[in-house]
Design an enzyme around this catalytic site. Sequence first.
Site, short mmCIF file in Angstrom:
data_model
loop_
_atom_site.label_atom_id
_atom_site.label_comp_id
_atom_site.label_asym_id
_atom_site.label_seq_id
_atom_site.Cartn_x
_atom_site.Cartn_y
_atom_site.Cartn_z
N LYS A 13 0.83 -1.21 0.00
CA LYS A 13 0.00 0.00 0.00
C LYS A 13 0.87 1.26 0.00
O LYS A 13 0.63 2.19 -0.76
CB LYS A 13 -0.90 0.04 1.26
CG LYS A 13 -1.84 -1.15 1.40
CD LYS A 13 -2.77 -1.01 2.60
CE LYS A 13 -2.09 -1.07 3.93
NZ LYS A 13 -1.56 -2.39 4.30
N ARG A 88 -9.29 0.79 9.19
CA ARG A 88 -8.94 -0.60 9.48
C ARG A 88 -10.03 -1.30 10.28
O ARG A 88 -9.88 -2.47 10.58
CB ARG A 88 -7.66 -0.62 10.31
CG ARG A 88 -6.38 -0.97 9.54
CD ARG A 88 -5.23 -0.87 10.54
NE ARG A 88 -4.05 -1.57 10.18
CZ ARG A 88 -2.98 -1.02 9.60
NH1 ARG A 88 -3.01 0.23 9.23
NH2 ARG A 88 -1.90 -1.75 9.39
N ARG A 127 11.83 -6.37 4.20
CA ARG A 127 11.76 -4.98 4.64
C ARG A 127 12.57 -4.81 5.93
O ARG A 127 13.29 -3.83 6.10
CB ARG A 127 10.31 -4.54 4.86
CG ARG A 127 10.17 -3.05 5.18
CD ARG A 127 8.76 -2.55 5.00
NE ARG A 127 7.86 -3.05 6.01
CZ ARG A 127 6.54 -2.84 5.99
NH1 ARG A 127 5.99 -2.17 5.00
NH2 ARG A 127 5.78 -3.31 6.96
N ARG A 135 11.45 -0.92 12.00
CA ARG A 135 10.09 -1.04 12.53
C ARG A 135 10.01 -2.20 13.52
O ARG A 135 10.34 -3.33 13.18
CB ARG A 135 9.10 -1.28 11.38
CG ARG A 135 8.73 -0.01 10.64
CD ARG A 135 7.72 -0.28 9.56
NE ARG A 135 6.48 -0.85 10.05
CZ ARG A 135 5.34 -0.84 9.38
NH1 ARG A 135 5.30 -0.29 8.18
NH2 ARG A 135 4.26 -1.38 9.88
N ARG A 146 -0.57 -9.45 13.29
CA ARG A 146 -1.16 -8.38 12.45
C ARG A 146 -2.10 -8.97 11.41
O ARG A 146 -3.13 -8.38 11.08
CB ARG A 146 -0.05 -7.56 11.77
CG ARG A 146 0.71 -6.68 12.77
CD ARG A 146 2.04 -6.23 12.22
NE ARG A 146 1.93 -5.22 11.20
CZ ARG A 146 2.90 -4.93 10.32
NH1 ARG A 146 4.05 -5.60 10.34
NH2 ARG A 146 2.73 -3.99 9.44
P1 AMP Z 1 0.96 0.25 9.08
O1 AMP Z 1 2.16 1.12 8.92
O2 AMP Z 1 -0.24 0.75 8.33
O3 AMP Z 1 1.26 -1.21 8.80
O4 AMP Z 1 0.55 0.32 10.62
C1 AMP Z 1 1.44 -0.09 11.64
C2 AMP Z 1 0.67 -0.24 12.95
O5 AMP Z 1 0.13 1.03 13.34
C3 AMP Z 1 -0.53 -1.18 12.92
O6 AMP Z 1 -0.17 -2.54 13.09
C4 AMP Z 1 -1.35 -0.64 14.09
O7 AMP Z 1 -0.80 -1.01 15.33
C5 AMP Z 1 -1.15 0.86 13.94
N1 AMP Z 1 -2.16 1.44 13.02
C6 AMP Z 1 -1.93 2.01 11.80
N2 AMP Z 1 -3.07 2.41 11.24
C7 AMP Z 1 -4.06 2.08 12.10
C8 AMP Z 1 -5.47 2.20 12.06
N3 AMP Z 1 -6.11 2.75 11.00
N4 AMP Z 1 -6.18 1.73 13.13
C9 AMP Z 1 -5.56 1.19 14.19
N5 AMP Z 1 -4.23 1.03 14.29
C10 AMP Z 1 -3.48 1.47 13.25
#
Ligand code: AMP
Length: 188
Positions: A13, A88, A127, A135, A146
């Site tokens: 994404k 999400r 990654r 990360r 996740r």
């Molecule tokens: P991402 O970078 O989108 O993979 O997000 C990394 C982490 O941030 C996720 O595993 C969640 O812990 C948190 N996170 C990101 N976006 C959301 C969201 N829309 N709702 C809840 N937690 C989020």
Amino acid sequence: MNIILFGAPGAGKGTQAKRLVTGRGLVQLSSGDMLRSAIAAGTDLGLRAKEIMDRGDLVSDDIIVGMIAARIDDDDCANGVILDGFPRTVAQAHALDEMLDSKGLALDCVIEIKVDEAALFARIENRAAETGGARGDDNVDTLRKRLAVYHENTAPLLPYYADKGVLKTVDGMNSIDEAASQIDRILG
Ligand code: AMP
């Protein structure tokens, strides 16, 4: 044009969102990047979010919705946004509907980037290697969590957006360029 890029963790994404920023002048709103900025800045939100993110859970809807609502009001978002990692949960999707409605805006398209789960593990490990483990959630155990969270909380948004007639799917098993071409064809 307001777009959601949808998909499991590691689907690509963020990569595709950055391409659309350059190619179409849209603004990328990545909830994950916003949370990582808060962690880097050492804010209260960052401190609370880090623990939740590192174990692969979701940060609360209230916090996330507040964060996106504040950002989407900025002038640079008026031409259109690419939402990456948001919404999400069904509650977040409803909150987004309200945000856009109140601004007289519409959601043009939800693009699901579909990738086999086995490939997601390989990508996350890549990654982690490329970023030197920057990360805290890029590891096999957290990815398992996740993905479970994705199936339980996030995948139910697919029928939600399919019912609205805005859902499109691209094959994320192809190269980045091929997936990008498919997205371009969808967006016209
Ligand atoms: P991402 O970078 O989108 O993979 O997000 C990394 C982490 O941030 C996720 O595993 C969640 O812990 C948190 N996170 C990101 N976006 C959301 C969201 N829309 N709702 C809840 N937690 C989020």
